[in-house]
Motif scaffolding. Structure first.
Motif, PDB file in Angstrom:
ATOM      1  N   MET A 183      22.763  37.614  39.576  1.00 14.32           N
ATOM      2  CA  MET A 183      24.001  37.074  39.149  1.00 14.32           C
ATOM      3  C   MET A 183      24.825  38.065  38.345  1.00 14.32           C
ATOM      4  O   MET A 183      26.200  37.825  38.250  1.00 14.32           O
ATOM      5  CB  MET A 183      23.707  35.848  37.902  1.00 14.32           C
ATOM      6  N   ARG A 184      24.322  39.164  37.880  1.00 14.19           N
ATOM      7  CA  ARG A 184      24.988  40.159  37.348  1.00 14.19           C
ATOM      8  C   ARG A 184      25.174  41.365  38.077  1.00 14.19           C
ATOM      9  O   ARG A 184      25.968  42.438  37.566  1.00 14.19           O
ATOM     10  CB  ARG A 184      24.122  40.656  35.879  1.00 14.19           C
ATOM     11  N   TYR A 304      28.656  33.083  39.732  1.00 12.94           N
ATOM     12  CA  TYR A 304      27.713  32.260  38.840  1.00 12.94           C
ATOM     13  C   TYR A 304      28.316  30.760  38.988  1.00 12.94           C
ATOM     14  O   TYR A 304      27.484  29.900  39.079  1.00 12.94           O
ATOM     15  CB  TYR A 304      28.354  32.695  37.413  1.00 12.94           C
ATOM     16  N   ARG A 308      26.202  27.176  39.792  1.00 15.37           N
ATOM     17  CA  ARG A 308      26.313  26.270  38.793  1.00 15.37           C
ATOM     18  C   ARG A 308      26.659  24.615  39.114  1.00 15.37           C
ATOM     19  O   ARG A 308      26.085  23.779  38.817  1.00 15.37           O
ATOM     20  CB  ARG A 308      27.177  26.639  37.702  1.00 15.37           C
TER      21      ARG A 308
END
Length: 319
Positions: A183-184, A304, A308
């Motif tokens: 995610m980063r 992200y 989600r």
């Protein structure tokens, strides 16, 4: 040749046509009959392959001749340089990774590899990744981030390696760490489901900005057999499980789990692999041209939010 159950009638027609051609070479009397059979064969193919059940598509996805990660690397990449080892324990042969060029795009490729014969399947552990495989993938992704290279990830596994030794070496933690860190990662990530995409084994290298599936691949929290064993205590109900899981590409596109379906030739990727290689290569190049222009903070926020918002809840009022 491995013939799937739904293809038996097709191969009977093909064998009959081949037999007539061999037995009656240069005999014009049989040309009309051969042409008639060939026309019937084309109609039969379209009918059979347009009425496939979810389980029959799972069987296509598992066909022994279906292209694997190593085949895509060989056919869409140039200058591939494999990088091995997790720098902690050992090299996991079920996960391939390295530097490559696709068209004019320099990138880092990672992917699960099942092998294509008994010896290579054992060597590759049937595509079931161990903790060191996930750590190797993360090491390569961090390297790609350091040198500002996009990442292309190929998913094709029945799941992470489910043995006691893998758990002792931190299987769950390795997958969780990959989910968090992917995610980063501050470069574009393109994910392709080329075969089986099962459970955390697939998701461990499956976080990306865009996700595409081949038409007859499947992507699911569990295999149909595993689902049947849990829900019905009967693995023979795998056909019902495949339909219930909604694991085909069309289902997942509708549910917004994936972004695009890459078409396969009639009958599956193993019939005309060159057509599939071309489709995958073009998809990767096109997506990179779009993603590279997105500012990194926006790219990470979109990545992200993409995960989600996955999942839909349907409620019914009690009557």
């Amino acid at each position: 040749m491995d013939i799937l159950p739904h293809e038996k009638q097709i191969h009977e027609y093909m064998n009959t046509i081949e037999h007539l051609k061999k037995q009656n070479q240069n005999n014009s009397l049989f040309n009309t009959e051969i042409q008639r059979l060939e026309q019937k064969l084309e109609v039969l193919k379209k009918q059979v392959y347009s009425e496939l059940s979810p389980w029959e598509r799972v069987m296509i996805c598992r066909h022994p001749s279906r292209p694997h990660t190593i085949d895509y690397i060989s056919n869409i990449c140039t200058n591939f340089q494999e990088l091995c080892g997790d720098r902690l324990f050992r090299d996991d042969h079920s996960l391939i990774g390295g530097l490559a060029t696709i068209g004019e795009m320099k990138c880092m490729i990672i992917g699960q590899e099942k092998g294509n014969n008994t010896e290579s399947r054992v060597h590759r552990n049937f595509g079931m990744v161990s903790p060191e495989g996930f750590r190797k993938a993360l090491r390569l992704m961090r390297m790609a981030e350091k040198f500002n290279l996009p990442i292309v990830s190929f998913l094709d596994t029945t799941g992470a390696y489910p043995c006691l030794e893998a758990e002792e070496r931190g299987q769950g933690w390795a997958i969780a760490q990959n989910l968090r860190d992917m995610m980063r990662i501050q470069v574009p990530i393109i994910v392709l489901v080329i075969g089986e995409g099962c459970s955390g084994g697939a998701l461990g290298i499956g976080i990306g900005d865009v996700i595409a599936m081949l038409q007859h691949a499947y992507y699911s929290v569990i295999s149909p057999e595993g689902c049947a064993s849990i829900l019905w205590k009967d693995a023979s109900k795998k056909v019902d499980a495949a339909a219930t899981l909604k694991l085909n590409a069309e289902n997942l596109l509708e549910l917004e789990i994936i972004d695009q379906i890459i078409p396969e030739p009639l009958g599956g990727a193993h019939h005309e692999p060159e057509q599939v290689y071309a489709g995958v290569k073009q998809y990767v190049i096109d997506q990179y041209q779009m993603l590279k222009n997105i500012p990194i903070p926006v790219l990470l926020e979109q990545r992200y939010l993409k995960f989600r918002k996955m999942g839909k809840l349907i409620t019914k009022e009690a009557s």
